[in-house]
Write a protein that holds these residues in place. Structure first.
Motif, PDB file in Angstrom:
ATOM      1  N   ALA A  63      10.724   7.308   9.818  1.00  0.00           N
ATOM      2  CA  ALA A  63      10.101   5.995   9.947  1.00  0.00           C
ATOM      3  C   ALA A  63       8.633   6.117  10.337  1.00  0.00           C
ATOM      4  O   ALA A  63       7.772   5.402   9.805  1.00  0.00           O
ATOM      5  CB  ALA A  63      10.867   5.152  10.969  1.00  0.00           C
ATOM      6  N   SER A  64       8.335   7.027  11.252  1.00  0.00           N
ATOM      7  CA  SER A  64       6.945   7.221  11.662  1.00  0.00           C
ATOM      8  C   SER A  64       6.096   7.753  10.514  1.00  0.00           C
ATOM      9  O   SER A  64       4.950   7.311  10.309  1.00  0.00           O
ATOM     10  CB  SER A  64       6.889   8.185  12.848  1.00  0.00           C
ATOM     11  OG  SER A  64       5.555   8.416  13.253  1.00  0.00           O
ATOM     12  N   GLU A  65       6.646   8.672   9.749  1.00  0.00           N
ATOM     13  CA  GLU A  65       5.906   9.216   8.600  1.00  0.00           C
ATOM     14  C   GLU A  65       5.659   8.137   7.547  1.00  0.00           C
ATOM     15  O   GLU A  65       4.565   8.063   6.969  1.00  0.00           O
ATOM     16  CB  GLU A  65       6.687  10.375   7.998  1.00  0.00           C
ATOM     17  CG  GLU A  65       5.994  11.033   6.814  1.00  0.00           C
ATOM     18  CD  GLU A  65       6.808  12.178   6.242  1.00  0.00           C
ATOM     19  OE1 GLU A  65       6.410  12.736   5.201  1.00  0.00           O
ATOM     20  OE2 GLU A  65       7.869  12.524   6.843  1.00  0.00           O
ATOM     21  N   GLU A  66       6.667   7.289   7.323  1.00  0.00           N
ATOM     22  CA  GLU A  66       6.505   6.218   6.341  1.00  0.00           C
ATOM     23  C   GLU A  66       5.490   5.197   6.817  1.00  0.00           C
ATOM     24  O   GLU A  66       4.696   4.684   6.011  1.00  0.00           O
ATOM     25  CB  GLU A  66       7.856   5.538   6.090  1.00  0.00           C
ATOM     26  CG  GLU A  66       7.837   4.473   5.004  1.00  0.00           C
ATOM     27  CD  GLU A  66       7.615   5.040   3.620  1.00  0.00           C
ATOM     28  OE1 GLU A  66       7.312   4.263   2.700  1.00  0.00           O
ATOM     29  OE2 GLU A  66       7.741   6.276   3.460  1.00  0.00           O
ATOM     30  N   TRP A  67       5.465   4.886   8.088  1.00  0.00           N
ATOM     31  CA  TRP A  67       4.491   3.944   8.635  1.00  0.00           C
ATOM     32  C   TRP A  67       3.078   4.471   8.433  1.00  0.00           C
ATOM     33  O   TRP A  67       2.189   3.736   7.973  1.00  0.00           O
ATOM     34  CB  TRP A  67       4.772   3.716  10.118  1.00  0.00           C
ATOM     35  CG  TRP A  67       3.793   2.802  10.794  1.00  0.00           C
ATOM     36  CD1 TRP A  67       2.561   3.129  11.288  1.00  0.00           C
ATOM     37  CD2 TRP A  67       3.960   1.398  11.035  1.00  0.00           C
ATOM     38  NE1 TRP A  67       1.946   2.031  11.823  1.00  0.00           N
ATOM     39  CE2 TRP A  67       2.781   0.954  11.683  1.00  0.00           C
ATOM     40  CE3 TRP A  67       4.983   0.496  10.781  1.00  0.00           C
ATOM     41  CZ2 TRP A  67       2.615  -0.370  12.064  1.00  0.00           C
ATOM     42  CZ3 TRP A  67       4.813  -0.827  11.165  1.00  0.00           C
ATOM     43  CH2 TRP A  67       3.638  -1.248  11.801  1.00  0.00           C
ATOM     44  N   ARG A  68       2.853   5.720   8.744  1.00  0.00           N
ATOM     45  CA  ARG A  68       1.507   6.288   8.610  1.00  0.00           C
ATOM     46  C   ARG A  68       1.090   6.430   7.148  1.00  0.00           C
ATOM     47  O   ARG A  68      -0.104   6.473   6.846  1.00  0.00           O
ATOM     48  CB  ARG A  68       1.463   7.649   9.300  1.00  0.00           C
ATOM     49  CG  ARG A  68       1.698   7.554  10.807  1.00  0.00           C
ATOM     50  CD  ARG A  68       1.760   8.918  11.452  1.00  0.00           C
ATOM     51  NE  ARG A  68       2.086   8.815  12.873  1.00  0.00           N
ATOM     52  CZ  ARG A  68       2.230   9.862  13.682  1.00  0.00           C
ATOM     53  NH1 ARG A  68       2.101  11.099  13.186  1.00  0.00           N
ATOM     54  NH2 ARG A  68       2.525   9.673  14.955  1.00  0.00           N
TER      55      ARG A  68
END
Length: 213
Positions: A63-68
């Protein structure tokens, strides 16, 4: 296919070049902001079960990678504001859950053994539901890919001619066959075409056609 009950977002219509050529209403003007990344520990909370906690750790990372990856693109292409924070967060959660479901399918397979025999892995149904929701978020944020309006190498629609002769397509087309569907006319069509041409030639020369038999 367009949804007759849910019109396209204004941003999506602008990105597609407004194919309908209708006036685009400005709608609500949302001030642009730099969205702050949510605390994924609050979304995927810690669990006492080691297996669940391991899956949650993976979900936080995805999720963090997709957000960034998504937020910088959305800030430029879609002009997102603070009101879009929940939508973008849910989009990242969908991506993380799809990854979790696909990993489960890779580990246990599409069919699992139950009390009554082999059954379909529920992770497949969960992944399909999250993909449906993900598509809605993508449409809502105007992230549809715009197809090319014209191919750099257009495909010719003219029929190929394997016999090396250009045949007319006017009123004699019904005699020599449909050239739009056949690469070359039939033998019977060629003879009929030649007969018509010879008849017209004799008539123009003031002659007459000898009766058969």
């Amino acid at each position: 296919m367009a949804d007759r009950y849910r019109p396209k977002p204004t941003v999506q219509r602008a990105r597609e070049g407004n194919p309908s050529k209708t006036a685009i209403k400005e709608g609500v003007i949302v001030p642009r902001v730099i969205l702050a990344e949510p605390d994924w520990n609050e979304v995927f909370k810690a669990s006492s079960d080691p297996a669940v906690e391991l899956a949650n750790v993976r979900c936080r990372e995805v999720a963090s990678e997709e957000w960034r990856r998504m937020v910088p693109v959305l800030e430029i292409a879609a002009g997102i504001g603070e009101v879009d924070h929940a939508t973008v967060k849910d989009l990242c959660v969908c991506v993380a859950r799809i990854d979790q479901a696909e990993r489960d399918l890779s580990g246990r397979g599409l069919m699992v053994t139950a009390e009554r025999g082999p059954v379909k892995n529920r992770a497949a149904t969960i992944a399909a539901q999250y993909r449906t929701q993900l598509a809605r978020y993508i449409r809502e944020l105007g992230l549809y890919r715009v197809p090319e309006l014209q191919s750099p190498h257009p495909i010719s629609t003219k029929p190929s001619r394997t016999c090396g002769t250009d045949f007319p397509r006017g009123k004699f087309a019904r005699l020599i066959g449909s050239l739009h569907r056949k690469p070359y006319p039939s033998v019977r069509g060629i003879w009929a075409f030649l007969a018509v041409i010879l008849t017209k030639f004799y008539i123009r020369q003031g002659g007459h056609v000898m009766p058969s038999g």
